[in-house]
Design a protein around this motif. Structure first.
Motif, PDB file in Angstrom:
ATOM      1  N   ASP A  95       0.812  -1.216   0.000  1.00  0.00           N
ATOM      2  CA  ASP A  95       0.000   0.000   0.000  1.00  0.00           C
ATOM      3  C   ASP A  95       0.845   1.266   0.000  1.00  0.00           C
ATOM      4  O   ASP A  95       0.360   2.354   0.174  1.00  0.00           O
ATOM      5  N   GLY A  96       2.133   1.106  -0.199  1.00  0.00           N
ATOM      6  CA  GLY A  96       3.036   2.247  -0.327  1.00  0.00           C
ATOM      7  C   GLY A  96       3.937   2.429   0.879  1.00  0.00           C
ATOM      8  O   GLY A  96       3.854   1.655   1.832  1.00  0.00           O
ATOM      9  N   PRO A  97       4.829   3.363   0.806  1.00  0.00           N
ATOM     10  CA  PRO A  97       4.814   4.351  -0.250  1.00  0.00           C
ATOM     11  C   PRO A  97       5.348   3.802  -1.573  1.00  0.00           C
ATOM     12  O   PRO A  97       6.218   2.945  -1.614  1.00  0.00           O
ATOM     13  N   ILE A  98       4.763   4.350  -2.614  1.00  0.00           N
ATOM     14  CA  ILE A  98       5.256   4.159  -3.967  1.00  0.00           C
ATOM     15  C   ILE A  98       6.137   5.372  -4.232  1.00  0.00           C
ATOM     16  O   ILE A  98       5.712   6.508  -4.008  1.00  0.00           O
ATOM     17  N   HIS A  99       7.346   5.124  -4.662  1.00  0.00           N
ATOM     18  CA  HIS A  99       8.300   6.212  -4.915  1.00  0.00           C
ATOM     19  C   HIS A  99       8.269   6.572  -6.400  1.00  0.00           C
ATOM     20  O   HIS A  99       8.395   5.696  -7.253  1.00  0.00           O
ATOM     21  N   LYS A 119       6.263  10.611  -2.816  1.00  0.00           N
ATOM     22  CA  LYS A 119       6.007   9.337  -2.154  1.00  0.00           C
ATOM     23  C   LYS A 119       4.497   9.246  -1.966  1.00  0.00           C
ATOM     24  O   LYS A 119       3.903  10.120  -1.346  1.00  0.00           O
ATOM     25  N   ILE A 120       3.912   8.172  -2.491  1.00  0.00           N
ATOM     26  CA  ILE A 120       2.459   8.056  -2.503  1.00  0.00           C
ATOM     27  C   ILE A 120       2.004   6.827  -1.732  1.00  0.00           C
ATOM     28  O   ILE A 120       2.501   5.725  -1.951  1.00  0.00           O
ATOM     29  N   ARG A 121       1.051   7.057  -0.838  1.00  0.00           N
ATOM     30  CA  ARG A 121       0.394   5.966  -0.116  1.00  0.00           C
ATOM     31  C   ARG A 121      -0.916   5.721  -0.843  1.00  0.00           C
ATOM     32  O   ARG A 121      -1.668   6.645  -1.129  1.00  0.00           O
ATOM     33  N   VAL A 122      -1.176   4.460  -1.196  1.00  0.00           N
ATOM     34  CA  VAL A 122      -2.377   4.104  -1.952  1.00  0.00           C
ATOM     35  C   VAL A 122      -3.611   4.296  -1.074  1.00  0.00           C
ATOM     36  O   VAL A 122      -3.696   3.753   0.026  1.00  0.00           O
ATOM     37  N   ALA A 123      -4.575   5.048  -1.568  1.00  0.00           N
ATOM     38  CA  ALA A 123      -5.768   5.395  -0.790  1.00  0.00           C
ATOM     39  C   ALA A 123      -6.722   4.221  -0.635  1.00  0.00           C
ATOM     40  O   ALA A 123      -6.936   3.441  -1.559  1.00  0.00           O
ATOM     41  N   SER A 141      -0.290  11.802   4.777  1.00  0.00           N
ATOM     42  CA  SER A 141      -0.022  10.902   5.897  1.00  0.00           C
ATOM     43  C   SER A 141       1.486  10.848   6.082  1.00  0.00           C
ATOM     44  O   SER A 141       2.198  10.395   5.176  1.00  0.00           O
ATOM     45  N   TYR A 142       1.936  11.317   7.215  1.00  0.00           N
ATOM     46  CA  TYR A 142       3.364  11.440   7.480  1.00  0.00           C
ATOM     47  C   TYR A 142       3.964  12.299   6.374  1.00  0.00           C
ATOM     48  O   TYR A 142       3.496  13.387   6.135  1.00  0.00           O
ATOM     49  N   GLN A 143       4.987  11.827   5.677  1.00  0.00           N
ATOM     50  CA  GLN A 143       5.593  12.646   4.622  1.00  0.00           C
ATOM     51  C   GLN A 143       5.219  12.102   3.245  1.00  0.00           C
ATOM     52  O   GLN A 143       5.994  12.187   2.299  1.00  0.00           O
ATOM     53  N   ARG A 144       4.007  11.570   3.175  1.00  0.00           N
ATOM     54  CA  ARG A 144       3.523  11.001   1.919  1.00  0.00           C
ATOM     55  C   ARG A 144       2.207  11.655   1.538  1.00  0.00           C
ATOM     56  O   ARG A 144       1.482  12.156   2.382  1.00  0.00           O
ATOM     57  N   VAL A 145       1.929  11.594   0.256  1.00  0.00           N
ATOM     58  CA  VAL A 145       0.635  12.002  -0.256  1.00  0.00           C
ATOM     59  C   VAL A 145      -0.216  10.740  -0.330  1.00  0.00           C
ATOM     60  O   VAL A 145       0.235   9.711  -0.818  1.00  0.00           O
ATOM     61  N   VAL A 146      -1.427  10.794   0.191  1.00  0.00           N
ATOM     62  CA  VAL A 146      -2.383   9.701   0.028  1.00  0.00           C
ATOM     63  C   VAL A 146      -3.149  10.027  -1.242  1.00  0.00           C
ATOM     64  O   VAL A 146      -3.650  11.146  -1.399  1.00  0.00           O
ATOM     65  N   ALA A 147      -3.211   9.056  -2.171  1.00  0.00           N
ATOM     66  CA  ALA A 147      -3.821   9.363  -3.462  1.00  0.00           C
ATOM     67  C   ALA A 147      -4.565   8.173  -4.053  1.00  0.00           C
ATOM     68  O   ALA A 147      -4.215   7.026  -3.809  1.00  0.00           O
ATOM     69  N   ARG A 148      -5.578   8.515  -4.838  1.00  0.00           N
ATOM     70  CA  ARG A 148      -6.250   7.537  -5.700  1.00  0.00           C
ATOM     71  C   ARG A 148      -5.453   7.527  -6.993  1.00  0.00           C
ATOM     72  O   ARG A 148      -5.324   8.560  -7.659  1.00  0.00           O
TER      73      ARG A 148
END
Length: 127
Positions: free
Chosen positions: A20-24, A30-34, A85-92
């Motif tokens: 579920d990430g982060p995806i770099h 850095k993206i966390r999967v929503a 979330s933290y130092q990541r963007v949560v994204a669709r």
């Protein structure tokens, strides 16, 4: 979505941490999967208490990561931020074929729906 979130992010995926990430992204994002939750390394179930602490079975986390890598690594995703979330963007995120990354992870058993956030981020249904 808060006003300080960026517009859609074009993410050329260079690294995947877990399911579920982060995806770099190549651009440093850095993206966390929503809306989904995948097993994490060092805390994946089942963990068993031993004399020197807990021993966790990371096989589920590794399997989830590998699915996420097959879906995304080296590919171009279009990700719409919904939170931080933290130092990541949560994204669709949409895969190159237009399918939802969240739904694709669910369909392959690499993640489970995190209902609280699925609803909060208005994820909708999966085809």
């Amino acid at each position: 979505m808060t006003a300080d979130l960026p517009p859609a992010i074009i993410c050329q995926v260079v690294k995947v941490h877990d399911g579920d990430g982060p995806i770099h992204c190549a651009n440093g994002a850095k993206i966390r999967v929503a809306g989904v939750q995948a097993p994490d390394f060092a805390s994946a179930e089942p963990c068993r208490k031993r004399r020197r602490g807990y021993v966790c079975d990371d096989r589920k986390a590794l399997a989830s990561k590998r699915v996420a890598e097959r879906l995304t690594l080296g590919k171009r995703l279009v990700c719409q931020p919904v939170d931080r979330s933290y130092q990541r963007v949560v994204a669709r995120c949409a895969l190159p074929n237009g399918n939802s990354l969240s739904c694709s992870l669910l369909a392959r058993g690499a993640a489970t729906k995190w209902q609280t956030y699925w609803t909060r981020y208005r994820m909708g249904g999966c085809a």
